[in-house]
Write a protein that holds these residues in place. Structure first.
Motif, PDB file in Angstrom:
ATOM      1  N   LYS A 180      65.625  32.090  99.985  1.00 57.18           N
ATOM      2  CA  LYS A 180      66.187  30.863 100.544  1.00 57.18           C
ATOM      3  C   LYS A 180      67.703  30.827 100.368  1.00 57.18           C
ATOM      4  O   LYS A 180      68.438  30.408 101.268  1.00 57.18           O
ATOM      5  N   ASN A 181      68.164  31.273  99.200  1.00 54.30           N
ATOM      6  CA  ASN A 181      69.604  31.313  98.955  1.00 54.30           C
ATOM      7  C   ASN A 181      70.306  32.270  99.903  1.00 54.30           C
ATOM      8  O   ASN A 181      71.386  31.971 100.429  1.00 54.30           O
ATOM      9  N   ILE A 204      73.278  31.464 102.370  1.00 57.06           N
ATOM     10  CA  ILE A 204      74.557  32.179 102.269  1.00 57.06           C
ATOM     11  C   ILE A 204      74.949  32.767 103.617  1.00 57.06           C
ATOM     12  O   ILE A 204      76.112  32.673 104.043  1.00 57.06           O
ATOM     13  N   ALA A 205      73.997  33.394 104.291  1.00 52.50           N
ATOM     14  CA  ALA A 205      74.292  33.997 105.595  1.00 52.50           C
ATOM     15  C   ALA A 205      74.804  32.945 106.575  1.00 52.50           C
ATOM     16  O   ALA A 205      75.762  33.181 107.332  1.00 52.50           O
ATOM     17  N   GLN A 208      81.383  42.859 107.703  1.00 54.19           N
ATOM     18  CA  GLN A 208      82.034  43.193 106.442  1.00 54.19           C
ATOM     19  C   GLN A 208      81.558  42.275 105.315  1.00 54.19           C
ATOM     20  O   GLN A 208      81.300  42.728 104.195  1.00 54.19           O
ATOM     21  N   ARG A 209      81.455  41.008 105.631  1.00 56.49           N
ATOM     22  CA  ARG A 209      81.011  40.049 104.611  1.00 56.49           C
ATOM     23  C   ARG A 209      79.560  40.331 104.190  1.00 56.49           C
ATOM     24  O   ARG A 209      79.223  40.306 103.007  1.00 56.49           O
ATOM     25  N   ALA A 268      78.056  30.729  93.018  1.00 58.12           N
ATOM     26  CA  ALA A 268      78.725  30.942  94.306  1.00 58.12           C
ATOM     27  C   ALA A 268      77.912  30.358  95.454  1.00 58.12           C
ATOM     28  O   ALA A 268      78.459  29.763  96.392  1.00 58.12           O
ATOM     29  N   THR A 269      76.591  30.517  95.382  1.00 62.62           N
ATOM     30  CA  THR A 269      75.731  29.963  96.422  1.00 62.62           C
ATOM     31  C   THR A 269      75.868  28.451  96.489  1.00 62.62           C
ATOM     32  O   THR A 269      76.008  27.860  97.574  1.00 62.62           O
ATOM     33  N   ASN A 270      75.830  27.790  95.332  1.00 65.13           N
ATOM     34  CA  ASN A 270      75.967  26.331  95.300  1.00 65.13           C
ATOM     35  C   ASN A 270      77.342  25.892  95.789  1.00 65.13           C
ATOM     36  O   ASN A 270      77.473  24.863  96.458  1.00 65.13           O
TER      37      ASN A 270
END
Length: 295
Positions: free
Chosen positions: A108-109, A113-114, A137-138, A208-210
């Protein structure tokens, strides 16, 4: 009860034992349920089974009780059945449930993120070609970072330098080209062991996700600074977000991600985590054991 039964319950041998004497050693969370089940078996014709925990000193063991119900046939008030030690199986089941929950959370994360990285890329590029190239690249950087969240094979030595580890993990979220530099990492130079690298990567990945969902990394003008402060035998990592939307302390019980972070910091890294929901942005302080980090 035979000698192996007494050993399983951690009790000294005696000629006879009653259910009440045994139930004193049943885990408090299971005791009422087991007592109710025991009473119910006296009215059941045929076999029964029940799994529960017992306390042997500080150790918790899982017991599977198997036997025949109904009082008919009981001779001299003696019950007939067996106790099985199923601690290993129960621990494996709990591990599988934890792993399934963790994998579901990570999937889910990754989807969130995507989506967030796509939004960031759309703001910083002009043509479809530029957007496709930068997004690839990301996502490639995200793949490298995700590799660090998986357990590493043993006997590979130190996984990385602390600063390099954090920089690789955060690379997918930084702006590229002329706008690069909104994420800054300035930490003490030290090696991180392979076991600690996996746990620390998981924590940084979650933070970072949050941030990408709700914090500074979700904003075009948002910045993130990761620094460190020496505290003797401990190392403090400071995660400081600025320029994002207003943040508020969450209410109620935390989600699976919060539990995952707390468990990783406390158990694997021997430290604590503190959240400061400041007006200017979230500040997270990780107080970590240096020995655990290097191990």
């Amino acid at each position: 009860m035979d000698e192996r039964g007494f050993a399983l319950w951690g009790l000294p041998w005696r000629n006879a034992v009653t259910f009440e004497q045994l139930s004193e050693h049943i885990h408090p969370a299971d005791r009422d349920r087991v007592r109710a089940a025991f009473q119910a078996t006296r009215a059941i014709l045929g076999p029964y089974e029940s799994d529960f925990r017992i306390m042997v000193g500080e150790e918790i063991r899982w017991i599977a009780a198997r036997g025949e119900g109904e009082d008919v046939g009981i001779v001299g008030r003696t019950m007939f059945g067996i106790f099985l030690d199923v601690t290993g199986r129960k621990q494996a089941e709990e591990g599988h449930e934890l792993l399934a929950g963790e994998m579901s959370h990570r999937v889910k994360n990754l989807l969130a993120i995507a989506a967030g990285l796509t939004e960031i890329t759309s703001r910083t590029t002009v043509t479809k070609t530029d957007m496709a190239r930068e997004l690839i690249q990301r996502l490639t950087a995200l793949g490298r970072a995700h590799d660090l969240v998986r357990p590493l094979p043993q006997n590979q030595g130190s996984a990385a330098l602390l600063g390099d580890l954090i920089a690789v993990l955060l690379a997918p979220y930084d702006d590229m080209g002329a706008f690069s530099g909104r994420i800054r990492v300035a930490v003490e130079r030290m090696g991180v062991g392979e076991a600690a690298a996996t746990s620390l990567a998981m924590v940084v990945h979650e933070l970072a996700t949050n941030s990408l969902k709700y914090g500074a990394l979700s904003s075009e003008a948002g910045t993130l600074d990761v620094s460190s402060r020496s505290c003797g035998e401990e190392l403090a990592l400071i995660w400081m977000e600025r320029g994002g939307p207003a943040v508020e302390a969450p209410t109620g019980a935390g989600g699976f991600g919060s539990e995952l972070v707390q468990r990783s910091v406390a158990r694997q890294l021997g430290g604590t985590i503190d959240y400061n929901w400041a007006e200017g942005g979230l500040i997270v302080t990780l107080q970590l054991d240096r020995t655990k980090l290097k191990g």
